[in-house]
Motif scaffolding. Structure first.
Motif, PDB file in Angstrom:
ATOM      1  N   ASN A   1      12.586   3.777   8.422  1.00  0.00           N
ATOM      2  CA  ASN A   1      11.869   3.953   7.161  1.00  0.00           C
ATOM      3  C   ASN A   1      10.973   2.749   6.908  1.00  0.00           C
ATOM      4  O   ASN A   1      11.369   1.600   7.098  1.00  0.00           O
ATOM      5  N   LEU A   2       9.755   3.048   6.489  1.00  0.00           N
ATOM      6  CA  LEU A   2       8.816   1.983   6.133  1.00  0.00           C
ATOM      7  C   LEU A   2       9.257   1.375   4.804  1.00  0.00           C
ATOM      8  O   LEU A   2       9.254   2.046   3.775  1.00  0.00           O
ATOM      9  N   ILE A   3       9.661   0.084   4.819  1.00  0.00           N
ATOM     10  CA  ILE A   3      10.199  -0.535   3.603  1.00  0.00           C
ATOM     11  C   ILE A   3       9.308  -1.643   3.059  1.00  0.00           C
ATOM     12  O   ILE A   3       9.503  -2.112   1.938  1.00  0.00           O
ATOM     13  N   GLY A   4       8.327  -2.090   3.851  1.00  0.00           N
ATOM     14  CA  GLY A   4       7.462  -3.161   3.368  1.00  0.00           C
ATOM     15  C   GLY A   4       6.393  -3.493   4.376  1.00  0.00           C
ATOM     16  O   GLY A   4       6.352  -2.948   5.482  1.00  0.00           O
TER      17      GLY A   4
ATOM     18  N   TRP B   1       0.710   1.307  -2.414  1.00  0.00           N
ATOM     19  CA  TRP B   1       1.946   1.728  -1.760  1.00  0.00           C
ATOM     20  C   TRP B   1       3.139   1.427  -2.655  1.00  0.00           C
ATOM     21  O   TRP B   1       3.909   0.471  -2.379  1.00  0.00           O
TER      22      TRP B   1
ATOM     23  N   PRO C   1       3.683  -3.535   9.302  1.00  0.00           N
ATOM     24  CA  PRO C   1       4.799  -2.820   8.682  1.00  0.00           C
ATOM     25  C   PRO C   1       6.142  -3.487   8.955  1.00  0.00           C
ATOM     26  O   PRO C   1       6.361  -4.105   9.990  1.00  0.00           O
TER      27      PRO C   1
ATOM     28  N   TYR D   1       2.118   5.434   5.178  1.00  0.00           N
ATOM     29  CA  TYR D   1       2.838   5.617   3.919  1.00  0.00           C
ATOM     30  C   TYR D   1       2.926   7.105   3.571  1.00  0.00           C
ATOM     31  O   TYR D   1       3.917   7.566   2.979  1.00  0.00           O
TER      32      TYR D   1
ATOM     33  N   LEU E   1       6.949  -0.154  -1.700  1.00  0.00           N
ATOM     34  CA  LEU E   1       6.971  -1.029  -0.527  1.00  0.00           C
ATOM     35  C   LEU E   1       6.927  -2.488  -0.967  1.00  0.00           C
ATOM     36  O   LEU E   1       6.190  -2.845  -1.884  1.00  0.00           O
ATOM     37  N   LYS E   2       7.731  -3.311  -0.282  1.00  0.00           N
ATOM     38  CA  LYS E   2       7.675  -4.751  -0.524  1.00  0.00           C
ATOM     39  C   LYS E   2       6.402  -5.311   0.110  1.00  0.00           C
ATOM     40  O   LYS E   2       6.059  -4.967   1.241  1.00  0.00           O
TER      41      LYS E   2
ATOM     42  N   GLU F   1      16.753  -4.961   9.131  1.00  0.00           N
ATOM     43  CA  GLU F   1      15.308  -4.894   8.864  1.00  0.00           C
ATOM     44  C   GLU F   1      14.580  -5.527  10.043  1.00  0.00           C
ATOM     45  O   GLU F   1      15.028  -6.535  10.601  1.00  0.00           O
TER      46      GLU F   1
ATOM     47  N   SER G   1      -1.298  -3.781  -2.667  1.00  0.00           N
ATOM     48  CA  SER G   1       0.092  -3.344  -2.836  1.00  0.00           C
ATOM     49  C   SER G   1       0.202  -2.191  -3.829  1.00  0.00           C
ATOM     50  O   SER G   1       1.158  -1.408  -3.787  1.00  0.00           O
TER      51      SER G   1
END
Length: 742
Positions: free
Chosen positions: A504-507, A555, A497, A719, A558-559, A700, A552
């Motif tokens: 916050n989970l961004i990718g 999710w 992650p 997620y 998400l990147k 990040e 991917s």
């Protein structure tokens, strides 16, 4: 009066006798000169004829490494892998060997793959060269039938091959046929007959010029068919595999006799009274001319056995000398150690400073090694920046001190015309043993030791031990296992992650993992370089991209960060393939972040720049991985469409322990902001590191503090907002903790 007349008559008689004597002498000398020229020409024609046969076999042997190979058996016989054939037969032989065409024939002699002029061609094109290749293929099949197929071999067997010169269309080609066979591995031929690789190299003026330079032939050129029509020239008729004349090599012979006659005859005619002196002079000149012919032959032999740049013996000379020494040792003679030396960073110096500087460095290194060798014929240049030194020994321990002296000597600065350079060297030592039967046994041991020295970090010397054989077999076993599992898509993916400063989970970053049924869990630091060495990196990259794209979709928002190797980016079709993959899987390119190393940007050239622009135009995000660990430069940051910088974990670990690390990280963050690039830090493992990064303006984060790499199922739960054991943020790493810590 009568006496005067008589005297006059005698004068005429003497004059007539003198004229006759001069004429006879002139005729005799002309005949001798012509005969001498014929003998010299016949001898030179014999040398050239043998040399031409040797050159044909030499070109044919260039195919051997690609066919006497377990990988060739697996990819050309066990199954027909067209991509492998294209890379390792078609493209490789065309680029490295200059072959015009290459064909793979199956066990029934049917074309399975074809290359012509570097491009793949349909099987029907084989008809163009089938007639020319028929006899050499037939010769290979006869030899194969006599030897038979016996499954796994305990040791390499001699390669079955046949070579000939044939006319194809309006051009002359050296046509070779080589049987596909295993080397040391466990591969075996499935059927009764193995595939055959047929190659052709055009006999053009460049090849003729190279050959003529080797044998010092003047104005050498080829005629098709048997055309011995040019008077005064030497000829060698070249026959095809059926014994029919297909070409004639013509050149100007040296003609020492004619040159001699032109110098001596005027003197004899003018100085009849000193005929004996002139005859002696003629003999002396003739003897000098004979010595010149002998010297010419000796120069040709010298050139064939010595490196033109350094003057050292070449690989051929080493093999001959080592073969004689092994034979003598088996009969009770002296024992020797073979040191194989490779200059570690020579390529970088040669690329940066130019070939002339590289040649100067090689000549200087050769002189240093020759002094250490301590005798004539004990130092050799093999290929490129690789050298060999022979050392007479009585005990095993005597080889190590010389090896260390070689490394120390080569590590000293080289004072060249444009400046001072420093490099290191790797060295492998092979010791003669009673079990060695040929020079190849000693060369193989020294070569394995050299490969091991390079793999252990270079700048070191290793003496061969049997464990290196086991290591090589293990690597080949790993290669075979990786190839099987990659083909069966048995590798797995995990995802680490990436979070922002508010947790916050961004990718996620996609990471490939491999657990072999035979070898157990294998580290990426082992199997990724293994894939690069064995030509599987593109397949591994394709597998990683496909799995990452598919996962991917689970999710949205998400990147998905995926690493791209240098080999993938160098492929001109890479952009089209990744765009097509995104379309096939339904992935939006804007949700994918392709991570590139700095070395790709430095070495990629204009082709990589165009492909990166195309990827950017397609919607993909581009990031630099491990920033500042390689060749960081503002020039490539401005030239390439980079959207994100990833701070390497080595700088993050040093934060709080090294003030320079904090300053460097802060500088990278400010640089990214000024260039409107996002910045992420990897390897964040402690709250202190996170706080320092946040204070520096980094927004990040990625590392064990947030989560270890976890399976896709764990990302599903993260997620969805759940907490997962082994994943998720450390309890101290929370907004409440941050306020308390502040």
């Amino acid at each position: 009066m009568e006496q005067r007349a008589k005297l006059k008559d005698q004068v005429w008689v003497v004059a007539a006798a003198g004229v006759v004597a001069i004429a006879l002498l002139a005729v005799t000398l002309q005949w001798m000169a012509a005969d001498f020229d014929r003998g010299a020409t016949a001898h030179e024609q014999s040398v050239v004829e043998n040399g031409m046969a040797a050159r044909i076999d030499e070109i044919g042997r260039q195919v051997a490494p690609q066919v006497a190979w377990d990988d060739a058996v697996l990819n050309l016989d066990n199954r027909m892998n067209l991509a492998w054939a294209r890379d390792n037969i078609g493209a490789y032989l065309h680029v490295t060997g200059g072959f015009e065409f290459a064909w793979v024939l199956d066990g029934e002699d049917r074309p399975a793959y074809g290359m012509n002029a570097g491009e793949d061609v349909p099987a029907a094109d084989y008809a163009r060269i089938s007639g020319a290749a028929a006899l050499v293929v037939e010769a290979v099949r006869r030899a194969e039938a006599e030897r038979g197929q016996t499954g796994i071999w305990d040791s390499p067997r001699p390669l079955i091959a046949a070579n000939a010169i044939e006319i194809i269309g309006a051009d002359l080609f050296i046509v070779s046929a080589s049987l596909v066979q295993p080397d040391f591995g466990t591969a075996r031929i499935k059927g009764l007959r193995a595939p055959v690789v047929v190659t052709g190299r055009r006999v053009d003026q460049a090849l003729v010029s190279t050959f003529s330079d080797r044998y010092m032939l003047r104005e050498a050129h080829l005629h098709l068919l048997n055309t011995q029509f040019e008077p005064g020239r030497a000829h060698v008729v070249i026959a095809n595999s059926a014994g029919r004349a297909v070409a004639t090599l013509d050149w100007n012979p040296p003609q020492p006799g004619a040159r001699l006659l032109g110098k001596v005859l005027p003197i004899i005619l003018a100085l009849l009274v000193v005929m004996l002196a002139v005859a002696l002079l003629g003999y002396r000149r003739a003897h000098a001319a004979a010595r010149a012919v002998l010297a010419s032959e000796q120069r040709a032999i010298h050139i064939a056995h010595h490196d033109g740049l350094t003057g050292l013996g070449n690989r051929h000379a080493l093999e001959e000398r080592l073969e004689a020494l092994v034979t003598a040792y088996r009969a009770g003679g002296a024992r020797y150690a073979l040191h194989c030396v490779d200059l570690d960073n020579f390529k970088e110096i040669n690329d940066i400073s130019g070939p002339s500087v590289g040649d100067e460095l090689l000549r200087t290194a050769a002189r240093r090694l020759q002094r250490l060798a301590g005798g004539q014929g004990l130092c050799f240049r093999l290929d490129g920046d690789e050298f060999a030194v022979l050392q007479r020994i009585t005990e095993d321990g005597e080889a190590r001190p010389l090896a260390e002296r070689i490394l120390e000597t080569l590590a000293k600065r080289f004072a060249l015309t444009i400046g001072r350079f420093q490099l290191t060297a790797s060295l492998g030592v092979g010791l003669m043993e009673p079990a060695d039967e040929a020079a190849g046994d000693v060369l193989r041991k020294a070569g394995l030791a050299l490969v091991s020295a390079k793999r252990e970090g270079r700048a070191r010397a290793l003496v061969f031990d049997p464990g290196m054989d086991e290591c090589m077999r293990r690597r080949r076993g790993l290669q075979d296992a990786l190839r099987r599992d990659l083909y069966a898509e048995a590798l797995t993916m995990v995802y680490q992650p990436q979070v922002d400063r508010d947790l916050n989970l961004i990718g996620v970053e996609a990471l490939v993992r491999w657990t072999s049924d035979e070898f157990g869990p294998v580290s990426p630091s082992v199997f990724v370089p293994l894939a690069e060495e064995s030509g599987m990196i593109e397949a591994l990259g394709a597998f990683t991209l496909k799995r990452a794209f598919e996962d991917s979709l689970r999710w949205p928002g998400l990147k998905m960060a995926v690493n791209v190797s240098a080999l993938q980016l160098r492929d001109p079709s890479f952009t089209d393939r990744i765009v097509a993959l995104a379309k096939d899987t339904g992935v939006e390119p804007s949700g994918v972040e392709l991570e590139l190393t700095e070395g790709i940007l430095i070495d990629g050239g204009d082709g990589s720049a165009r492909r990166l622009e195309a990827l950017k135009d397609a919607g993909f995000c581009l990031a630099i991985d491990d920033f500042s660990t390689g060749y960081s430069s503002l020039s490539y940051l401005s030239r390439f469409p980079i959207g994100k910088i990833k701070i390497d974990r080595s700088f993050v670990i040093d934060m709080g322990h090294s003030s320079s690390a904090d300053v460097l990280v802060s500088t990278i963050v400010q640089l990214g902001r000024s260039l409107k690039m996002r910045v992420i830090a990897e390897g964040v493992e402690t709250p202190e590191q996170w706080l320092r990064l946040a204070a520096a303006g980094c927004n990040e984060f990625q590392g064990y503090l947030a989560s270890r790499p976890v399976p896709a199922e764990a990302i599903d739960r993260l997620y969805a907002g759940e907490r997962v054991d082994g994943a998720g943020v450390d309890p101290r790493y929370s907004p409440a903790w941050r306020k308390t810590a502040a």
